[in-house]
Motif scaffolding. Sequence first.
Motif, PDB file in Angstrom:
ATOM      1  N   ALA B 236      30.785  37.807  16.583  1.00  0.00           N
ATOM      2  CA  ALA B 236      30.867  36.443  16.041  1.00  0.00           C
ATOM      3  C   ALA B 236      30.609  36.474  14.535  1.00  0.00           C
ATOM      4  CB  ALA B 236      29.866  35.532  16.756  1.00  0.00           C
ATOM      5  N   GLU B 237      29.613  37.258  14.119  1.00  0.00           N
ATOM      6  CA  GLU B 237      29.295  37.331  12.683  1.00  0.00           C
ATOM      7  C   GLU B 237      30.443  37.930  11.871  1.00  0.00           C
ATOM      8  OE1 GLU B 237      25.572  39.396  12.229  1.00  0.00           O
ATOM      9  OE2 GLU B 237      24.537  37.855  13.420  1.00  0.00           O
ATOM     10  N   LEU B 238      31.163  38.830  12.514  1.00  0.00           N
ATOM     11  CA  LEU B 238      32.262  39.509  11.819  1.00  0.00           C
ATOM     12  C   LEU B 238      33.595  38.781  11.983  1.00  0.00           C
ATOM     13  CD1 LEU B 238      31.249  43.108  12.973  1.00  0.00           C
ATOM     14  CD2 LEU B 238      31.263  42.328  10.599  1.00  0.00           C
ATOM     15  N   GLY B 239      33.577  37.646  12.709  1.00  0.00           N
ATOM     16  CA  GLY B 239      34.817  36.890  12.904  1.00  0.00           C
ATOM     17  C   GLY B 239      35.784  37.546  13.867  1.00  0.00           C
ATOM     18  N   ILE B 240      35.265  38.391  14.771  1.00  0.00           N
ATOM     19  CA  ILE B 240      36.121  39.057  15.773  1.00  0.00           C
ATOM     20  C   ILE B 240      36.211  38.178  17.017  1.00  0.00           C
ATOM     21  CG2 ILE B 240      36.335  41.081  17.278  1.00  0.00           C
ATOM     22  CD1 ILE B 240      34.631  42.594  15.094  1.00  0.00           C
ATOM     23  N   SER B 241      37.412  38.040  17.562  1.00  0.00           N
ATOM     24  CA  SER B 241      37.602  37.300  18.813  1.00  0.00           C
ATOM     25  C   SER B 241      36.933  38.069  19.950  1.00  0.00           C
ATOM     26  CB  SER B 241      39.108  37.146  19.067  1.00  0.00           C
ATOM     27  OG  SER B 241      39.332  36.829  20.419  1.00  0.00           O
ATOM     28  N   ALA B 242      35.945  37.469  20.599  1.00  0.00           N
ATOM     29  CA  ALA B 242      35.183  38.191  21.636  1.00  0.00           C
ATOM     30  C   ALA B 242      34.757  37.227  22.733  1.00  0.00           C
ATOM     31  CB  ALA B 242      33.948  38.853  21.009  1.00  0.00           C
ATOM     32  N   HIS B 243      34.720  37.726  23.979  1.00  0.00           N
ATOM     33  CA  HIS B 243      34.373  36.868  25.124  1.00  0.00           C
ATOM     34  C   HIS B 243      33.385  37.558  26.059  1.00  0.00           C
ATOM     35  CE1 HIS B 243      38.593  35.808  24.050  1.00  0.00           C
ATOM     36  NE2 HIS B 243      38.032  34.609  23.976  1.00  0.00           N
ATOM     37  N   ALA B 244      32.590  36.735  26.724  1.00  0.00           N
ATOM     38  CA  ALA B 244      31.615  37.236  27.696  1.00  0.00           C
ATOM     39  C   ALA B 244      32.283  37.425  29.057  1.00  0.00           C
ATOM     40  CB  ALA B 244      30.458  36.255  27.812  1.00  0.00           C
ATOM     41  N   GLY B 245      31.558  38.023  30.011  1.00  0.00           N
ATOM     42  CA  GLY B 245      32.111  38.354  31.320  1.00  0.00           C
ATOM     43  C   GLY B 245      32.281  37.210  32.288  1.00  0.00           C
ATOM     44  N   PHE B 246      31.742  36.032  31.943  1.00  0.00           N
ATOM     45  CA  PHE B 246      31.778  34.876  32.854  1.00  0.00           C
ATOM     46  C   PHE B 246      33.132  34.626  33.493  1.00  0.00           C
ATOM     47  CE2 PHE B 246      28.557  32.959  29.736  1.00  0.00           C
ATOM     48  CZ  PHE B 246      27.516  33.584  30.380  1.00  0.00           C
ATOM     49  N   GLU B 247      34.167  34.719  32.648  1.00  0.00           N
ATOM     50  CA  GLU B 247      35.490  34.320  33.104  1.00  0.00           C
ATOM     51  C   GLU B 247      35.948  35.140  34.308  1.00  0.00           C
ATOM     52  OE1 GLU B 247      36.627  31.624  31.736  1.00  0.00           O
ATOM     53  OE2 GLU B 247      38.441  31.549  32.954  1.00  0.00           O
ATOM     54  N   MET B 248      35.480  36.409  34.387  1.00  0.00           N
ATOM     55  CA  MET B 248      35.780  37.254  35.553  1.00  0.00           C
ATOM     56  C   MET B 248      35.391  36.565  36.848  1.00  0.00           C
ATOM     57  SD  MET B 248      34.419  41.081  34.639  1.00  0.00           S
ATOM     58  CE  MET B 248      34.790  41.899  36.205  1.00  0.00           C
ATOM     59  N   LEU B 249      34.217  35.938  36.822  1.00  0.00           N
ATOM     60  CA  LEU B 249      33.716  35.250  38.024  1.00  0.00           C
ATOM     61  C   LEU B 249      34.550  34.020  38.342  1.00  0.00           C
ATOM     62  CD1 LEU B 249      29.822  35.147  37.923  1.00  0.00           C
ATOM     63  CD2 LEU B 249      31.328  36.612  39.256  1.00  0.00           C
ATOM     64  N   VAL B 250      34.780  33.215  37.312  1.00  0.00           N
ATOM     65  CA  VAL B 250      35.556  31.980  37.501  1.00  0.00           C
ATOM     66  C   VAL B 250      36.905  32.308  38.128  1.00  0.00           C
ATOM     67  CG1 VAL B 250      36.723  30.102  36.275  1.00  0.00           C
ATOM     68  CG2 VAL B 250      34.427  30.825  35.555  1.00  0.00           C
ATOM     69  N   GLN B 251      37.538  33.357  37.600  1.00  0.00           N
ATOM     70  CA  GLN B 251      38.895  33.690  38.005  1.00  0.00           C
ATOM     71  C   GLN B 251      38.955  34.406  39.355  1.00  0.00           C
ATOM     72  OE1 GLN B 251      41.555  32.586  36.532  1.00  0.00           O
ATOM     73  NE2 GLN B 251      40.610  31.776  34.674  1.00  0.00           N
ATOM     74  N   GLN B 252      37.837  34.971  39.788  1.00  0.00           N
ATOM     75  CA  GLN B 252      37.834  35.664  41.081  1.00  0.00           C
ATOM     76  C   GLN B 252      37.763  34.704  42.261  1.00  0.00           C
ATOM     77  OE1 GLN B 252      35.409  39.254  42.007  1.00  0.00           O
ATOM     78  NE2 GLN B 252      34.741  39.039  39.901  1.00  0.00           N
ATOM     79  N   ILE B 253      37.175  33.553  42.035  1.00  0.00           N
ATOM     80  CA  ILE B 253      36.912  32.639  43.158  1.00  0.00           C
ATOM     81  C   ILE B 253      38.193  32.264  43.907  1.00  0.00           C
ATOM     82  CG2 ILE B 253      36.089  30.299  43.706  1.00  0.00           C
ATOM     83  CD1 ILE B 253      33.683  30.896  41.858  1.00  0.00           C
ATOM     84  N   PRO B 254      39.264  31.841  43.212  1.00  0.00           N
ATOM     85  CA  PRO B 254      40.495  31.545  43.962  1.00  0.00           C
ATOM     86  C   PRO B 254      41.053  32.766  44.689  1.00  0.00           C
ATOM     87  CG  PRO B 254      40.606  30.633  41.735  1.00  0.00           C
ATOM     88  CD  PRO B 254      39.395  31.509  41.783  1.00  0.00           C
ATOM     89  N   GLU B 255      40.851  33.959  44.129  1.00  0.00           N
ATOM     90  CA  GLU B 255      41.341  35.179  44.794  1.00  0.00           C
ATOM     91  C   GLU B 255      40.626  35.393  46.122  1.00  0.00           C
ATOM     92  OE1 GLU B 255      43.930  36.860  43.367  1.00  0.00           O
ATOM     93  OE2 GLU B 255      43.810  35.285  41.834  1.00  0.00           O
ATOM     94  N   TYR B 256      39.306  35.270  46.089  1.00  0.00           N
ATOM     95  CA  TYR B 256      38.534  35.383  47.333  1.00  0.00           C
ATOM     96  C   TYR B 256      39.012  34.364  48.374  1.00  0.00           C
ATOM     97  CZ  TYR B 256      34.605  38.528  46.040  1.00  0.00           C
ATOM     98  OH  TYR B 256      33.814  39.603  45.727  1.00  0.00           O
ATOM     99  N   LEU B 257      39.170  33.130  47.934  1.00  0.00           N
ATOM    100  CA  LEU B 257      39.491  32.065  48.890  1.00  0.00           C
ATOM    101  C   LEU B 257      40.880  32.275  49.506  1.00  0.00           C
ATOM    102  CD1 LEU B 257      37.952  29.105  46.896  1.00  0.00           C
ATOM    103  CD2 LEU B 257      37.037  30.160  48.972  1.00  0.00           C
ATOM    104  N   ARG B 258      41.815  32.753  48.701  1.00  0.00           N
ATOM    105  CA  ARG B 258      43.144  33.023  49.242  1.00  0.00           C
ATOM    106  C   ARG B 258      43.071  34.158  50.263  1.00  0.00           C
ATOM    107  NH1 ARG B 258      45.503  33.881  44.563  1.00  0.00           N
ATOM    108  NH2 ARG B 258      45.592  31.662  44.085  1.00  0.00           N
TER     109      ARG B 258
END
Lengths: 283, 283
Positions: B236-258
Amino acid sequence: MPITGTTRVFLIAGDPVAQVRAPEIYNHLFERHGIDAVLVPVKVPPARLADFVRNAFGAENVGGMWVTIPHKAAMMALMDRCDPVAQLAGAVNAVRRADDGAIEGALFDGIGFVKGLDHFGIPLEGRRVLVIGAGGGGQAVAAALALRGVGELAIYNRSTDRAADLCARLAAASGGVTKVAASPDPAGYDLIVNCTSQGLKQDDPLPFDPKRVDAGAAVEDIIMTREPTPLLKACAELGISAHAGFEMLVQQIPEYLRFFGMPELARTLQDDTSEVRALLYPK
Amino acid sequence: MPITGTTRVFLIAGDPVAQVRAPEIYNHLFERHGIDAVLVPVKVPPARLADFVRNAFGAENVGGMWVTIPHKAAMMALMDRCDPVAQLAGAVNAVRRADDGAIEGALFDGIGFVKGLDHFGIPLEGRRVLVIGAGGGGQAVAAALALRGVGELAIYNRSTDRAADLCARLAAASGGVTKVAASPDPAGYDLIVNCTSQGLKQDDPLPFDPKRVDAGAAVEDIIMTREPTPLLKACAELGISAHAGFEMLVQQIPEYLRFFGMPELARTLQDDTSEVRALLYPK
């Protein structure tokens, strides 16, 4: 009380299981009384029962198992040890893993029944009892009666062999007071218990002739239909003291909870059964 | 949504299980969306896993199993068959009984990760990717990336053997673009993924030097702490686009349910992820 990673898990094993009411009843009690536990149904076909039961306890937070039709007798053979009533009746309706790792079983149907008699003020010691029907219900009821010092324990069954088997099994525990009854004639008994399925339907014939019941004797019908059975109706007309099977259920609940390590909740529900009654038989 | 005799039962197997959040999340979703199912934790020690898993499916209403630490890799060997990502990663985080009775596994960690990249608008086709860490997380992420047409898939691990093993396993599926990275230097990559545990604690050293990240490259950190990791802060300090692991969880839920036969709920939660986000990360 949401289910979390710390929740103890209990199972009720049957086949079918769609009809079981235990999850609703016990989960309601767990929630109301702040117990971090959940009861879920498992539909286990008879051929898979042995493997399922032994391995389900491989999960350390599986606290125990309720057992229902058709597994009560088959479950018996899978136990490392059993309580005396279960041994006598040859059936189990509760299973847990003991501290030493052994899988142990207990049977609370018959205990619930005799606790129900205590609740109704029906004395047992020295009394002459006739049990009609030697199927699963009859075996459980007779086993519990055999351990309660009755004076005579007569068992009638359409196929006499089955009654004779049960009498032989209970003879020692009962102090030698069992006998096969040649007919379901209630004359000469202080307590008559219908453990047949006659009365499940309103047009079933009566399991015995209530006009032949001695004055002052009591009748119990373990059938749990909401509408009184034809037998109970006939007894009411004749002024005979008679009760339905409901009380067996009410009285079993604290036994299950104690067995599964919830002594405080067991005591609470035993001291005041109104909560359980309201849950089992909502108006 | 009370648990009744008709409820489908799902298990989440781990050891320990006290920390798992899946029961709260999924039971909430089942309840809100009127699905007659329940997810309960089972604490299964590694030595009991094989017997437990095979026999738990002896119960016909057991619909499936979520799998968590430490069982994901060991579970693989117990499956009759697996989906391609699970096979490549050598791990499974979802198990079900197929219609033909086979026990089949799938792995949604890596799929969740790449769906997260899609969500953030990070392109993959032809891109040069560096995965740092070849443990469970790294294997899942690298396996999913290998199937998504990246131009280069470099894997760095402190012990080089492990990186080499993973590269070899993924080589064919990736179209021959895997290679062992000699260092965690991010220079020359379009996407750098931290799959080490460095950053779980705030005083951990950085897994690589973010000053060496190319202009326009993106950084992903699969660590799921609520506070941003030191790496994310430095980016963030260096202005680099970076993301935490949360989204992995959000995106897995529909996969499990299917996977577990709930396609409608899966679609609903995929089309609008706000409900899942609110559940996973309450403000």
